[in-house]
Design a protein around this motif. Structure first.
Motif, PDB file in Angstrom:
ATOM      1  N   ASP A 124      15.462  14.380  15.564  1.00 47.82           N
ATOM      2  CA  ASP A 124      16.110  15.598  15.077  1.00 47.82           C
ATOM      3  C   ASP A 124      15.137  16.626  14.513  1.00 47.82           C
ATOM      4  OD1 ASP A 124      15.358  14.411  12.697  1.00 47.82           O
ATOM      5  OD2 ASP A 124      17.371  14.402  11.816  1.00 47.82           O
ATOM      6  N   GLY A 125      13.812  16.344  14.564  1.00 45.57           N
ATOM      7  CA  GLY A 125      12.816  17.276  14.041  1.00 45.57           C
ATOM      8  C   GLY A 125      12.546  17.115  12.561  1.00 45.57           C
ATOM      9  N   ASP A 126      13.248  16.183  11.904  1.00 48.44           N
ATOM     10  CA  ASP A 126      13.037  15.911  10.490  1.00 48.44           C
ATOM     11  C   ASP A 126      12.399  14.538  10.312  1.00 48.44           C
ATOM     12  OD1 ASP A 126      14.180  18.317   9.709  1.00 48.44           O
ATOM     13  OD2 ASP A 126      16.174  17.441   9.484  1.00 48.44           O
ATOM     14  N   VAL A 127      11.739  14.379   9.176  1.00 53.08           N
ATOM     15  CA  VAL A 127      11.063  13.122   8.863  1.00 53.08           C
ATOM     16  C   VAL A 127      12.049  12.105   8.301  1.00 53.08           C
ATOM     17  CG1 VAL A 127       9.305  12.042   7.392  1.00 53.08           C
ATOM     18  CG2 VAL A 127       8.873  14.289   8.409  1.00 53.08           C
ATOM     19  N   GLU A 128      11.957  10.883   8.809  1.00 53.24           N
ATOM     20  CA  GLU A 128      12.668   9.760   8.215  1.00 53.24           C
ATOM     21  C   GLU A 128      11.614   8.829   7.617  1.00 53.24           C
ATOM     22  OE1 GLU A 128      15.259  11.881  10.428  1.00 53.24           O
ATOM     23  OE2 GLU A 128      13.769  10.733  11.535  1.00 53.24           O
ATOM     24  N   LEU A 129      11.990   8.162   6.523  1.00 53.37           N
ATOM     25  CA  LEU A 129      11.108   7.225   5.844  1.00 53.37           C
ATOM     26  C   LEU A 129      11.683   5.834   6.002  1.00 53.37           C
ATOM     27  CD1 LEU A 129       8.606   7.173   3.850  1.00 53.37           C
ATOM     28  CD2 LEU A 129      10.332   6.908   2.065  1.00 53.37           C
ATOM     29  N   ALA A 130      10.843   4.872   6.380  1.00 58.50           N
ATOM     30  CA  ALA A 130      11.305   3.504   6.612  1.00 58.50           C
ATOM     31  C   ALA A 130      10.438   2.516   5.846  1.00 58.50           C
ATOM     32  CB  ALA A 130      11.248   3.183   8.106  1.00 58.50           C
ATOM     33  N   ILE A 131      11.069   1.435   5.416  1.00 56.14           N
ATOM     34  CA  ILE A 131      10.354   0.340   4.752  1.00 56.14           C
ATOM     35  C   ILE A 131      11.029  -0.966   5.139  1.00 56.14           C
ATOM     36  CG2 ILE A 131      11.671   0.451   2.602  1.00 56.14           C
ATOM     37  CD1 ILE A 131       8.051  -0.035   2.211  1.00 56.14           C
ATOM     38  N   VAL A 132      10.252  -2.023   5.200  1.00 60.30           N
ATOM     39  CA  VAL A 132      10.787  -3.342   5.529  1.00 60.30           C
ATOM     40  C   VAL A 132      10.813  -4.182   4.259  1.00 60.30           C
ATOM     41  CG1 VAL A 132      10.412  -5.449   6.864  1.00 60.30           C
ATOM     42  CG2 VAL A 132       9.904  -3.225   7.880  1.00 60.30           C
ATOM     43  N   ARG A 133      11.944  -4.820   4.027  1.00 61.47           N
ATOM     44  CA  ARG A 133      12.023  -5.775   2.927  1.00 61.47           C
ATOM     45  C   ARG A 133      11.389  -7.088   3.363  1.00 61.47           C
ATOM     46  NH1 ARG A 133      18.289  -5.332   1.410  1.00 61.47           N
ATOM     47  NH2 ARG A 133      18.192  -7.221   2.657  1.00 61.47           N
ATOM     48  N   ARG A 134      11.067  -7.914   2.410  1.00 59.69           N
ATOM     49  CA  ARG A 134      10.447  -9.207   2.693  1.00 59.69           C
ATOM     50  C   ARG A 134      11.329 -10.099   3.556  1.00 59.69           C
ATOM     51  NH1 ARG A 134       9.481 -13.299  -2.041  1.00 59.69           N
ATOM     52  NH2 ARG A 134       9.554 -15.127  -0.741  1.00 59.69           N
ATOM     53  N   ASP A 135      12.659  -9.938   3.454  1.00 59.88           N
ATOM     54  CA  ASP A 135      13.579 -10.752   4.252  1.00 59.88           C
ATOM     55  C   ASP A 135      13.774 -10.212   5.665  1.00 59.88           C
ATOM     56  OD1 ASP A 135      15.163  -8.515   3.816  1.00 59.88           O
ATOM     57  OD2 ASP A 135      16.757  -9.595   2.776  1.00 59.88           O
ATOM     58  N   GLY A 136      13.041  -9.134   6.032  1.00 57.01           N
ATOM     59  CA  GLY A 136      13.093  -8.601   7.385  1.00 57.01           C
ATOM     60  C   GLY A 136      14.038  -7.433   7.586  1.00 57.01           C
ATOM     61  N   MET A 137      14.804  -7.046   6.573  1.00 57.31           N
ATOM     62  CA  MET A 137      15.733  -5.913   6.682  1.00 57.31           C
ATOM     63  C   MET A 137      14.950  -4.606   6.715  1.00 57.31           C
ATOM     64  SD  MET A 137      18.921  -4.819   6.773  1.00 57.31           S
ATOM     65  CE  MET A 137      19.883  -6.214   6.244  1.00 57.31           C
ATOM     66  N   SER A 172       0.881  -1.167   0.000  1.00 61.61           N
ATOM     67  CA  SER A 172       0.000   0.000   0.000  1.00 61.61           C
ATOM     68  C   SER A 172       0.913   1.210   0.000  1.00 61.61           C
ATOM     69  CB  SER A 172      -0.890   0.036   1.238  1.00 61.61           C
ATOM     70  OG  SER A 172      -1.829  -1.010   1.209  1.00 61.61           O
ATOM     71  N   PRO A 173       0.695   2.166  -0.899  1.00 50.79           N
ATOM     72  CA  PRO A 173       1.569   3.333  -0.941  1.00 50.79           C
ATOM     73  C   PRO A 173       1.448   4.180   0.322  1.00 50.79           C
ATOM     74  CG  PRO A 173       0.253   3.156  -2.946  1.00 50.79           C
ATOM     75  CD  PRO A 173      -0.308   2.178  -1.953  1.00 50.79           C
ATOM     76  N   GLY A 174       2.482   4.975   0.557  1.00 46.58           N
ATOM     77  CA  GLY A 174       2.439   6.006   1.580  1.00 46.58           C
ATOM     78  C   GLY A 174       2.395   7.358   0.891  1.00 46.58           C
ATOM     79  N   ILE A 175       1.948   8.375   1.580  1.00 42.02           N
ATOM     80  CA  ILE A 175       1.936   9.733   1.030  1.00 42.02           C
ATOM     81  C   ILE A 175       2.600  10.641   2.052  1.00 42.02           C
ATOM     82  CG2 ILE A 175       0.514  11.670   0.273  1.00 42.02           C
ATOM     83  CD1 ILE A 175      -1.524   9.621  -0.763  1.00 42.02           C
ATOM     84  N   VAL A 176       3.783  11.159   1.695  1.00 39.36           N
ATOM     85  CA  VAL A 176       4.566  11.997   2.598  1.00 39.36           C
ATOM     86  C   VAL A 176       5.595  12.780   1.782  1.00 39.36           C
ATOM     87  CG1 VAL A 176       6.282  10.190   3.081  1.00 39.36           C
ATOM     88  CG2 VAL A 176       5.849  11.978   4.795  1.00 39.36           C
ATOM     89  N   GLY A 210      16.111  -5.676  -2.025  1.00 40.20           N
ATOM     90  CA  GLY A 210      15.174  -6.726  -1.651  1.00 40.20           C
ATOM     91  C   GLY A 210      13.747  -6.324  -1.954  1.00 40.20           C
ATOM     92  N   TRP A 211      12.887  -7.321  -2.074  1.00 43.37           N
ATOM     93  CA  TRP A 211      11.473  -7.127  -2.341  1.00 43.37           C
ATOM     94  C   TRP A 211      10.827  -6.492  -1.119  1.00 43.37           C
ATOM     95  CZ3 TRP A 211       7.868 -11.966  -2.958  1.00 43.37           C
ATOM     96  CH2 TRP A 211       6.565 -11.551  -3.198  1.00 43.37           C
ATOM     97  N   MET A 212      10.047  -5.444  -1.328  1.00 43.49           N
ATOM     98  CA  MET A 212       9.387  -4.740  -0.236  1.00 43.49           C
ATOM     99  C   MET A 212       7.925  -5.120  -0.134  1.00 43.49           C
ATOM    100  SD  MET A 212      11.213  -1.263  -1.148  1.00 43.49           S
ATOM    101  CE  MET A 212      11.270  -1.919  -2.791  1.00 43.49           C
ATOM    102  N   VAL A 213       7.427  -5.145   1.074  1.00 45.29           N
ATOM    103  CA  VAL A 213       6.023  -5.399   1.345  1.00 45.29           C
ATOM    104  C   VAL A 213       5.534  -4.333   2.318  1.00 45.29           C
ATOM    105  CG1 VAL A 213       6.138  -7.874   0.916  1.00 45.29           C
ATOM    106  CG2 VAL A 213       6.577  -7.025   3.208  1.00 45.29           C
ATOM    107  N   GLY A 214       4.234  -4.132   2.355  1.00 45.04           N
ATOM    108  CA  GLY A 214       3.668  -3.204   3.327  1.00 45.04           C
ATOM    109  C   GLY A 214       3.667  -1.764   2.847  1.00 45.04           C
ATOM    110  N   THR A 215       3.522  -0.887   3.793  1.00 35.74           N
ATOM    111  CA  THR A 215       3.451   0.553   3.551  1.00 35.74           C
ATOM    112  C   THR A 215       4.669   1.223   4.165  1.00 35.74           C
ATOM    113  OG1 THR A 215       1.041   0.424   3.715  1.00 35.74           O
ATOM    114  CG2 THR A 215       2.027   2.611   3.928  1.00 35.74           C
ATOM    115  N   PRO A 216       5.311   2.152   3.441  1.00 39.27           N
ATOM    116  CA  PRO A 216       6.414   2.889   4.057  1.00 39.27           C
ATOM    117  C   PRO A 216       5.917   3.647   5.293  1.00 39.27           C
ATOM    118  CG  PRO A 216       6.288   3.354   1.703  1.00 39.27           C
ATOM    119  CD  PRO A 216       5.057   2.587   2.067  1.00 39.27           C
TER     120      PRO A 216
END
Length: 168
Positions: free
Chosen positions: A136-149, A80-84, A122-128
């Protein structure tokens, strides 16, 4: 694009204000009919995978935003996409991963910000996920790969850019 009709992929839609109007937009991974056949017949290798964004006030096929659909490198299974805002320009982007290690981002005009897409290895699943991971007051973006990374990027955007994200 000749790979028509488009159908929803095995993923989910996302609501968010990508275009800056007074109502949300709808973003979702999709596949063309040829790509759907390709999943059943791997030797076929035809068709398109894409991310589509519609005007949420008029959600019908003709209500897609001007810069969409955007073709992706592979199908967005379980995505599912994220919007940010991922580049600090105070304009949000739709962000979605896919099966061939690419994390894509586009603004409402369908333009990728500098430095995008991201190669994830790696293949990604889920939503960022987006938030202030390091305080630090700034946005970080995270995603999990299918292998758990877990992969995390600094965006250069202020946490003010999160807007509706933490609540919906």
């Amino acid at each position: 694009n000749k790979d028509f009709p488009f159908i929803s992929s095995i993923g989910g839609p996302t609501l968010g204000n990508l275009a800056g109007g007074d109502h949300p937009n709808i973003a979702a991974p999709q596949s063309g009919a040829g790509r759907a056949i390709d999943t059943l017949l791997p030797g076929f290798q035809q068709g398109s995978s894409l991310v589509q964004v519609w005007d949420g006030k008029r959600p019908r096929p003709s209500a897609e935003l001007r810069g969409f659909p955007r073709v992706t490198a592979d199908v967005g299974l379980f995505v599912s996409p994220g919007i940010v805002d991922v580049n600090g320009d105070d304009r949000p982007e739709v962000v979605a991963g896919n099966g061939v290690y690419m994390l894509d981002a586009w603004n409402a005009d369908g333009v990728a910000p500098p430095g995008w897409p991201k190669l994830t290895g790696g293949w990604m699943v889920g939503t960022p996920g987006a938030g202030d991971w390091d305080g630090d007051g700034d946005v970080e973006l995270a995603i999990v790969r299918r292998d758990g990374m877990l992969l995390v990027w600094d965006t250069g955007s202020s946490t003010d850019a999160l807007g509706e994200w933490p609540r919906y």
